[in-house]
Design an enzyme around this catalytic site. Structure first.
Site, PDB file in Angstrom:
ATOM      1  N   GLU A   1       4.633   7.937   2.533  1.00 55.43           N
ATOM      2  CA  GLU A   1       5.959   8.946   2.058  1.00 55.43           C
ATOM      3  C   GLU A   1       4.847   9.780   0.538  1.00 55.43           C
ATOM      4  O   GLU A   1       3.617   9.427   0.206  1.00 55.43           O
ATOM      5  CB  GLU A   1       6.721   8.127   1.450  1.00 55.43           C
ATOM      6  CG  GLU A   1       7.503   7.443   1.584  1.00 55.43           C
ATOM      7  CD  GLU A   1       8.704   7.123   1.174  1.00 55.43           C
ATOM      8  OE1 GLU A   1       8.845   6.270  -0.161  1.00 55.43           O
ATOM      9  OE2 GLU A   1       9.787   6.475   1.234  1.00 55.43           O
TER      10      GLU A   1
ATOM     11  N   GLU B   1       7.483   0.557   2.328  1.00 51.52           N
ATOM     12  CA  GLU B   1       7.086   0.508   0.866  1.00 51.52           C
ATOM     13  C   GLU B   1       6.672  -0.249   0.325  1.00 51.52           C
ATOM     14  O   GLU B   1       8.607  -0.668  -0.146  1.00 51.52           O
ATOM     15  CB  GLU B   1       7.280   1.547   0.169  1.00 51.52           C
ATOM     16  CG  GLU B   1       7.401   3.115   0.896  1.00 51.52           C
ATOM     17  CD  GLU B   1       6.045   2.824   0.883  1.00 51.52           C
ATOM     18  OE1 GLU B   1       5.048   2.667   1.102  1.00 51.52           O
ATOM     19  OE2 GLU B   1       5.510   4.707   1.770  1.00 51.52           O
ATOM     20  N   LEU B   2       6.069  -1.695   0.821  1.00 50.28           N
ATOM     21  CA  LEU B   2       6.842  -3.173   0.355  1.00 50.28           C
ATOM     22  C   LEU B   2       5.460  -2.959  -0.970  1.00 50.28           C
ATOM     23  O   LEU B   2       5.588  -2.207  -1.894  1.00 50.28           O
ATOM     24  CB  LEU B   2       5.600  -3.593   1.773  1.00 50.28           C
ATOM     25  CG  LEU B   2       7.203  -3.455   2.817  1.00 50.28           C
ATOM     26  CD1 LEU B   2       6.688  -4.556   3.881  1.00 50.28           C
ATOM     27  CD2 LEU B   2       8.405  -3.581   3.010  1.00 50.28           C
TER      28      LEU B   2
ATOM     29  N   CYS C   1       5.710  -1.682  -8.204  1.00 51.67           N
ATOM     30  CA  CYS C   1       4.353  -1.923  -6.570  1.00 51.67           C
ATOM     31  C   CYS C   1       3.241  -1.404  -7.198  1.00 51.67           C
ATOM     32  O   CYS C   1       2.455  -2.066  -6.964  1.00 51.67           O
ATOM     33  CB  CYS C   1       5.139  -1.263  -5.545  1.00 51.67           C
ATOM     34  SG  CYS C   1       5.661   0.531  -5.868  1.00 51.67           S
TER      35      CYS C   1
ATOM     36  N   ASN D   1      13.511  -0.588  -9.250  1.00 49.63           N
ATOM     37  CA  ASN D   1      12.773  -0.528 -10.066  1.00 49.63           C
ATOM     38  C   ASN D   1      12.552   1.393 -10.606  1.00 49.63           C
ATOM     39  O   ASN D   1      12.627   1.560 -12.048  1.00 49.63           O
ATOM     40  CB  ASN D   1      11.265  -0.777  -9.690  1.00 49.63           C
ATOM     41  CG  ASN D   1      10.657  -0.658  -9.228  1.00 49.63           C
ATOM     42  OD1 ASN D   1      11.661   0.244  -7.380  1.00 49.63           O
ATOM     43  ND2 ASN D   1       9.640  -0.946  -8.214  1.00 49.63           N
TER      44      ASN D   1
HETATM   45  P1  NAP Z   1      14.036  -5.856  -2.702  1.00 47.91           P
HETATM   46  O1  NAP Z   1      14.785  -8.535  -2.843  1.00 47.91           O
HETATM   47  O2  NAP Z   1      13.482  -6.656  -1.321  1.00 47.91           O
HETATM   48  O3  NAP Z   1      15.432  -5.365  -2.844  1.00 47.91           O
HETATM   49  C1  NAP Z   1      15.221  -3.921  -1.935  1.00 47.91           C
HETATM   50  C2  NAP Z   1      16.183  -3.745  -1.794  1.00 47.91           C
HETATM   51  O4  NAP Z   1      16.854  -4.138  -0.595  1.00 47.91           O
HETATM   52  C3  NAP Z   1      17.641  -3.555  -2.805  1.00 47.91           C
HETATM   53  O5  NAP Z   1      18.510  -2.204  -2.079  1.00 47.91           O
HETATM   54  C4  NAP Z   1      18.620  -4.567  -1.719  1.00 47.91           C
HETATM   55  O6  NAP Z   1      19.528  -4.673  -1.853  1.00 47.91           O
HETATM   56  C5  NAP Z   1      17.672  -4.336   0.210  1.00 47.91           C
HETATM   57  N1  NAP Z   1      17.754  -5.662   0.709  1.00 47.91           N
HETATM   58  C6  NAP Z   1      17.824  -7.077  -0.128  1.00 47.91           C
HETATM   59  N2  NAP Z   1      18.096  -7.881   0.938  1.00 47.91           N
HETATM   60  C7  NAP Z   1      18.304  -7.389   2.025  1.00 47.91           C
HETATM   61  C8  NAP Z   1      18.918  -6.947   3.887  1.00 47.91           C
HETATM   62  N3  NAP Z   1      18.907  -8.781   3.724  1.00 47.91           N
HETATM   63  N4  NAP Z   1      18.821  -6.934   4.381  1.00 47.91           N
HETATM   64  C9  NAP Z   1      19.025  -5.135   3.808  1.00 47.91           C
HETATM   65  N5  NAP Z   1      18.789  -4.761   2.467  1.00 47.91           N
HETATM   66  C10 NAP Z   1      18.416  -5.453   1.565  1.00 47.91           C
HETATM   67  O7  NAP Z   1      13.336  -5.676  -3.635  1.00 47.91           O
HETATM   68  P2  NAP Z   1      13.833  -5.107  -5.209  1.00 47.91           P
HETATM   69  O8  NAP Z   1      13.622  -6.682  -5.913  1.00 47.91           O
HETATM   70  O9  NAP Z   1      14.805  -4.516  -5.768  1.00 47.91           O
HETATM   71  O10 NAP Z   1      12.608  -4.350  -5.394  1.00 47.91           O
HETATM   72  C11 NAP Z   1      10.998  -4.980  -6.006  1.00 47.91           C
HETATM   73  C12 NAP Z   1      10.225  -4.620  -4.829  1.00 47.91           C
HETATM   74  O11 NAP Z   1      10.230  -3.506  -4.035  1.00 47.91           O
HETATM   75  C13 NAP Z   1       8.711  -4.950  -5.148  1.00 47.91           C
HETATM   76  O12 NAP Z   1       7.843  -6.245  -4.090  1.00 47.91           O
HETATM   77  C14 NAP Z   1       8.089  -3.936  -5.015  1.00 47.91           C
HETATM   78  O13 NAP Z   1       6.280  -4.053  -5.022  1.00 47.91           O
HETATM   79  C15 NAP Z   1       8.957  -3.074  -4.493  1.00 47.91           C
HETATM   80  N6  NAP Z   1       8.520  -1.384  -4.552  1.00 47.91           N
HETATM   81  C16 NAP Z   1       7.669  -1.213  -3.515  1.00 47.91           C
HETATM   82  C17 NAP Z   1       7.667   0.102  -3.859  1.00 47.91           C
HETATM   83  C18 NAP Z   1       6.582   0.873  -2.561  1.00 47.91           C
HETATM   84  O14 NAP Z   1       7.400   2.191  -2.573  1.00 47.91           O
HETATM   85  N7  NAP Z   1       5.374   0.486  -2.445  1.00 47.91           N
HETATM   86  C19 NAP Z   1       7.503   0.900  -4.785  1.00 47.91           C
HETATM   87  C20 NAP Z   1       8.938   0.179  -5.684  1.00 47.91           C
HETATM   88  C21 NAP Z   1       9.026  -1.549  -5.487  1.00 47.91           C
HETATM   89  P3  NAP Z   1      20.117  -5.290  -3.459  1.00 47.91           P
HETATM   90  O15 NAP Z   1      19.453  -4.963  -3.936  1.00 47.91           O
HETATM   91  O16 NAP Z   1      21.356  -4.426  -3.254  1.00 47.91           O
HETATM   92  O17 NAP Z   1      20.309  -6.579  -2.732  1.00 47.91           O
END
Ligand code: NAP
Length: 496
Positions: A476, A268-269, A302, A169
């Site tokens: 962060e 950061e979830l 997020c 994102n």
């Molecule tokens: P995601 O599905 O958890 O993916 C995040 C990253 O993790 C991607 O690079 C993904 O790779 C990787 N990943 C997925 N499964 C994995 C595994 N089993 N082992 C290692 N890496 C793995 O999240 P998203 O859909 O991309 O992002 C949205 C989420 O991020 C939302 O929940 C949002 O709130 C959160 N977010 C939090 C913050 C914060 O600072 N708190 C900031 C931004 C976003 P692939 O995509 O290549 O599978």
């Protein structure tokens, strides 16, 4: 009625930009194919077109990247803070020099409107400028033992090689928010970007190389099968830290993997931000703040306002004004002039948002504007306002991650605070009130790592970003951001 612009195919400019963007893995200072020669496609979410193919790292490529990071660690840890400061400042300058083209690249792979993408490049670059300064301020301590007979010397050292995993994102800023402090602290790293948006990080690899980052210090490995590539690296214990930004679901899996070799973690979830508008709020300010908190990144943040609680005396007026402003936004390909709302990241995201809106309607919510998936190509969803969203609606418990504002009335301060805290998440909350005492009281009672008081944006490289509860661990940015990449060492010195 939604203002929709028709998406258009890639222009010659876009093709030239893509031709100049690296598409191979960046390992040990070189752009290389995946060892098995595998690739995957990167898709423009505004059109569904394939932009290019990118090397797809295998577990063996991950291993090579980690070996490079491990081999480079000792020399990089021995560089002076001033050397690392200069590298980061140069990288900041290069990012800003290329802001326009990097912004366009981000729009093509992620969808956000060009102005927002350029804004993200500036935000991302600022992490480098900030941590360039922090590199010079890594401190320690010296004191006499209170019992006498000894001195305490306290020093900070880099934690060692790091694994960094980023979401789609904010394809540039989530990378620099980790690489900035890692580089400042003297840590090497292997970074895996999200498969939807690998291009921004690969373009950054080129910049880091130009800025003087030594070979092996930063390695970037796009991969389709994130789990297969990252799990053995985490479990090897050769990396000493994992910094992850992404969903709570994946974060929990990674925490378990990190437990085996007790890796340091920063998590950061996900979020589920409440947005509270009290009866004494300035309504114009609250609507403007809500537009920012809801519509930044098309709601795919997020920090997005997920549950909007408005005092019952204001909710009709607030809802009407918000619906007017949301309905006036122009939806379209982010690369087109005039687009204010781009597509969602993919079809799964579009159908998830649609499902949440249908569910809220089934639970009695009224649609003030939007609410239907538009016809045509691209993964668009119109700005939508729902009033009277029931507590039982799924969107009250789940991140909407789309341009949908869910309004619910409240009557008392206690009721508002209880509703705000009725979630397993605790990243950020927004509070709009002109009563100073209430502002402080409510901000203190809300269980979240960040509070926006009469403001709809909290993200700032100079402030500590992070959450409580299932929104994560660690911070962060700010002055604490670098601590996540430093070990504190105490040396006891005998003086007797
Ligand atoms: P995601 O599905 O958890 O993916 C995040 C990253 O993790 C991607 O690079 C993904 O790779 C990787 N990943 C997925 N499964 C994995 C595994 N089993 N082992 C290692 N890496 C793995 O999240 P998203 O859909 O991309 O992002 C949205 C989420 O991020 C939302 O929940 C949002 O709130 C959160 N977010 C939090 C913050 C914060 O600072 N708190 C900031 C931004 C976003 P692939 O995509 O290549 O599978």
């Amino acid at each position: 009625m939604t203002n929709m612009q028709t998406p258009h195919a890639q222009t010659a400019d876009h093709q030239a930009l893509l031709r100049g963007t690296p598409t191979q893995l960046f390992v040990n200072g070189e752009f290389v194919d995946a060892q098995a020669g595998a690739t995957f496609d990167v898709v423009n979410p505004a059109t569904g077109e394939v932009l290019c193919s990118v090397a797809d790292a295998s577990p063996a490529d991950g291993r090579t990247a980690l070996d490079a990071a491990v081999a480079a660690q000792a020399d990089f840890a021995a560089t002076t803070p001033l050397q690392r400061h200069r590298i980061l400042l140069r990288a900041f300058e290069l990012l800003m020099e290329r802001q326009d083209e990097l912004g366009l690249l981000m729009t093509l792979e992620m969808g956000k409107p060009l102005a927002e993408a350029k804004g993200e490049i500036a935000y991302a670059a600022e992490f480098f400028r900030h941590f360039a300064g922090e590199a010079l301020r890594i401190d320690g301590g010296f004191q006499s033992s209170p019992q006498g007979g000894a001195r305490f010397l306290i020093t900070k050292q880099p934690v060692g090689p790091c694994l960094l995993i980023t979401p789609w994102n904010f394809p540039m800023a989530m990378g620099t928010r980790k690489l900035g402090p890692a580089l400042a602290a003297g840590c090497t790293s292997v970074l895996k970007p999200a498969h939807q948006t690998p291009l921004s990080m690969l373009a950054l690899a080129q910049i880091l190389q130009e800025a003087g980052v030594p070979d092996g210090v930063v390695n970037i490995i796009p991969a389709m099968d994130a789990g297969a590539v990252m799990e053995p690296l985490i479990r090897s214990g050769e990396a000493r830290k994992l910094s992850f930004t992404g969903s709570t679901k994946v974060g929990k899996v990674l925490l378990e993997q990190c437990a085996e070799k007790v890796l340091r973690t920063s998590m950061e979830l996900g979020g589920n931000a409440p947005f509270l508008v009290f009866e004494d709020a300035d309504l114009d300010e609250a609507v403007a703040g809500c537009m920012q908190a809801k519509m930044r990144n098309m709601g795919e943040a997020c920090t997005s306002a997920n549950r909007i609680y408005v005092h019952s005396s204001l909710i009709d007026d607030f809802g009407a004004r918000l619906a007017k402003r949301m309905g006036d936004l122009t939806v379209g390909d982010g690369a087109l002039e005039g687009s204010q709302v781009g597509p969602l990241i993919d079809e799964a995201a579009q159908s998830k948002v649609d499902g949440l809106v249908r569910d809220a309607r089934d639970h009695g919510a009224r649609v003030l504007v939007g609410g239907d998936v538009p016809e045509g190509e691209g993964y668009f969803y119109p700005p939508t306002v729902l009033q009277g969203v029931a507590r039982e609606a799924r969107m009250q418990a789940e991140e909407i991650f789309g341009p949908v504002a869910a309004l619910t009335p409240f009557d008392t301060e206690d009721e508002a605070v209880e509703a705000a805290n009725d979630t397993r998440f605790g990243l950020v909350a927004y509070v709009f009130t002109n009563d100073l005492r209430r502002a402080i009281r409510v901000a203190e009672r809300i269980e979240a790592g960040m509070i926006g008081l009469n403001q709809g944006v909290v993200s700032n490289p100079y402030a500590p970003f992070g959450g409580m509860k299932e929104s994560g661990l660690g911070r962060e940015g700010g002055s604490v951001g670098i601590e996540e990449f430093l070990e504190t060492k105490y040396i006891g010195i005998a003086m007797g």
